[in-house]
Design a protein around this motif. Structure first.
Motif, short mmCIF file in Angstrom:
data_model
loop_
_atom_site.label_atom_id
_atom_site.label_comp_id
_atom_site.label_asym_id
_atom_site.label_seq_id
_atom_site.Cartn_x
_atom_site.Cartn_y
_atom_site.Cartn_z
N ALA A 191 -10.73 1.87 9.55
CA ALA A 191 -9.74 2.91 9.24
C ALA A 191 -8.65 2.36 8.33
O ALA A 191 -8.24 3.02 7.36
CB ALA A 191 -9.15 3.47 10.53
N ALA A 192 -8.18 1.15 8.60
CA ALA A 192 -7.14 0.55 7.78
C ALA A 192 -7.64 0.31 6.36
O ALA A 192 -6.92 0.59 5.39
CB ALA A 192 -6.68 -0.77 8.40
N VAL A 193 -8.86 -0.16 6.21
CA VAL A 193 -9.43 -0.41 4.88
C VAL A 193 -9.57 0.91 4.12
O VAL A 193 -9.22 1.00 2.94
CB VAL A 193 -10.79 -1.13 4.99
N LEU A 194 -10.06 1.95 4.78
CA LEU A 194 -10.22 3.25 4.13
C LEU A 194 -8.89 3.85 3.72
O LEU A 194 -8.75 4.40 2.64
CB LEU A 194 -11.00 4.20 5.03
N LEU A 195 -7.90 3.73 4.58
CA LEU A 195 -6.56 4.25 4.25
C LEU A 195 -5.97 3.49 3.07
O LEU A 195 -5.34 4.07 2.20
CB LEU A 195 -5.64 4.17 5.47
N GLU A 196 -6.20 2.19 3.06
CA GLU A 196 -5.68 1.35 1.96
C GLU A 196 -6.32 1.76 0.64
O GLU A 196 -5.64 1.88 -0.38
CB GLU A 196 -5.97 -0.12 2.28
N LYS A 197 -7.63 1.99 0.65
CA LYS A 197 -8.33 2.40 -0.58
C LYS A 197 -7.84 3.78 -1.04
O LYS A 197 -7.66 4.02 -2.22
CB LYS A 197 -9.84 2.41 -0.35
N LYS A 198 -7.66 4.68 -0.07
CA LYS A 198 -7.20 6.02 -0.40
C LYS A 198 -5.79 5.98 -1.01
O LYS A 198 -5.52 6.67 -1.99
CB LYS A 198 -7.20 6.90 0.85
N ALA A 199 -4.93 5.17 -0.47
CA ALA A 199 -3.57 5.04 -0.96
C ALA A 199 -3.53 4.40 -2.34
O ALA A 199 -2.71 4.73 -3.19
CB ALA A 199 -2.70 4.24 0.02
N GLY A 200 -4.47 3.48 -2.57
CA GLY A 200 -4.50 2.76 -3.83
C GLY A 200 -5.19 3.53 -4.95
O GLY A 200 -5.07 3.21 -6.11
#
Length: 80
Positions: free
Chosen positions: A70-79
Protein backbone atom coordinates in the motif's frame (compact mmCIF):
# COMPACT_ATOMS: atom_id res chain seq x y z
CA UNK A 1 -12.11 -45.04 -6.46
CA UNK A 2 -12.64 -47.14 -9.54
CA UNK A 3 -9.96 -49.82 -9.91
CA UNK A 4 -9.47 -51.41 -13.32
CA UNK A 5 -7.07 -54.05 -14.57
CA UNK A 6 -5.64 -53.46 -18.04
CA UNK A 7 -3.05 -55.23 -20.15
CA UNK A 8 -0.49 -53.65 -22.46
CA UNK A 9 -2.31 -52.26 -25.49
CA UNK A 10 -5.64 -51.93 -23.68
CA UNK A 11 -7.15 -48.59 -22.81
CA UNK A 12 -9.66 -46.65 -20.78
CA UNK A 13 -12.01 -43.96 -22.09
CA UNK A 14 -12.89 -41.03 -19.80
CA UNK A 15 -15.84 -39.00 -20.96
CA UNK A 16 -15.96 -38.41 -24.69
CA UNK A 17 -12.59 -36.77 -25.16
CA UNK A 18 -9.93 -38.56 -23.10
CA UNK A 19 -8.40 -41.97 -23.77
CA UNK A 20 -5.71 -43.63 -21.64
CA UNK A 21 -3.72 -46.46 -23.18
CA UNK A 22 -1.36 -48.83 -21.40
CA UNK A 23 1.80 -48.76 -23.49
CA UNK A 24 4.09 -50.87 -21.34
CA UNK A 25 4.14 -52.50 -17.92
CA UNK A 26 7.30 -53.93 -16.45
CA UNK A 27 9.24 -54.00 -13.17
CA UNK A 28 6.41 -52.37 -11.21
CA UNK A 29 6.18 -49.39 -13.60
CA UNK A 30 3.47 -48.60 -16.10
CA UNK A 31 3.85 -46.38 -19.15
CA UNK A 32 0.57 -44.68 -20.04
CA UNK A 33 -0.32 -42.77 -23.20
CA UNK A 34 -2.96 -40.05 -22.93
CA UNK A 35 -5.03 -38.75 -25.83
CA UNK A 36 -6.88 -35.57 -24.89
CA UNK A 37 -7.72 -32.19 -26.39
CA UNK A 38 -4.78 -29.77 -26.30
CA UNK A 39 -6.73 -27.34 -24.10
CA UNK A 40 -6.92 -29.98 -21.34
CA UNK A 41 -4.18 -29.56 -18.76
CA UNK A 42 -2.66 -32.87 -17.70
CA UNK A 43 -0.24 -33.09 -14.78
CA UNK A 44 1.51 -35.84 -12.87
CA UNK A 45 -0.10 -35.96 -9.43
CA UNK A 46 2.99 -34.80 -7.53
CA UNK A 47 3.38 -31.80 -9.86
CA UNK A 48 -0.30 -30.86 -9.52
CA UNK A 49 -0.09 -31.08 -5.72
CA UNK A 50 3.01 -28.82 -5.71
CA UNK A 51 1.24 -26.27 -7.93
CA UNK A 52 -1.73 -26.25 -5.51
CA UNK A 53 0.56 -25.76 -2.49
CA UNK A 54 2.47 -22.94 -4.19
CA UNK A 55 -0.78 -21.22 -5.22
CA UNK A 56 -2.07 -21.42 -1.65
CA UNK A 57 1.20 -20.02 -0.28
CA UNK A 58 1.17 -17.19 -2.82
CA UNK A 59 -2.36 -16.24 -1.84
CA UNK A 60 -1.42 -15.78 1.83
CA UNK A 61 -0.16 -12.30 2.67
CA UNK A 62 0.68 -11.11 6.11
CA UNK A 63 -0.30 -7.61 7.26
CA UNK A 64 3.21 -6.17 6.94
CA UNK A 65 3.39 -7.11 3.26
CA UNK A 66 -0.02 -5.52 2.60
CA UNK A 67 1.06 -2.34 4.37
CA UNK A 68 4.33 -2.22 2.45
CA UNK A 69 2.52 -2.70 -0.88
CA UNK A 70 0.00 0.00 0.00
CA UNK A 71 2.82 2.42 0.85
CA UNK A 72 4.62 1.71 -2.44
CA UNK A 73 1.41 2.19 -4.44
CA UNK A 74 0.56 5.43 -2.66
CA UNK A 75 4.10 6.68 -3.24
CA UNK A 76 3.88 5.92 -6.97
CA UNK A 77 0.46 7.56 -7.20
CA UNK A 78 1.71 10.69 -5.44
CA UNK A 79 4.79 10.83 -7.63
CA UNK A 80 2.92 10.65 -10.69
Amino acid sequence: MLVLTRKTGEGIVIGEDITLKILEAQDGRVQIGIEAPKERKIYRQEVYERICRENQAASRWDASKRQMLAAVLLEKKAGG
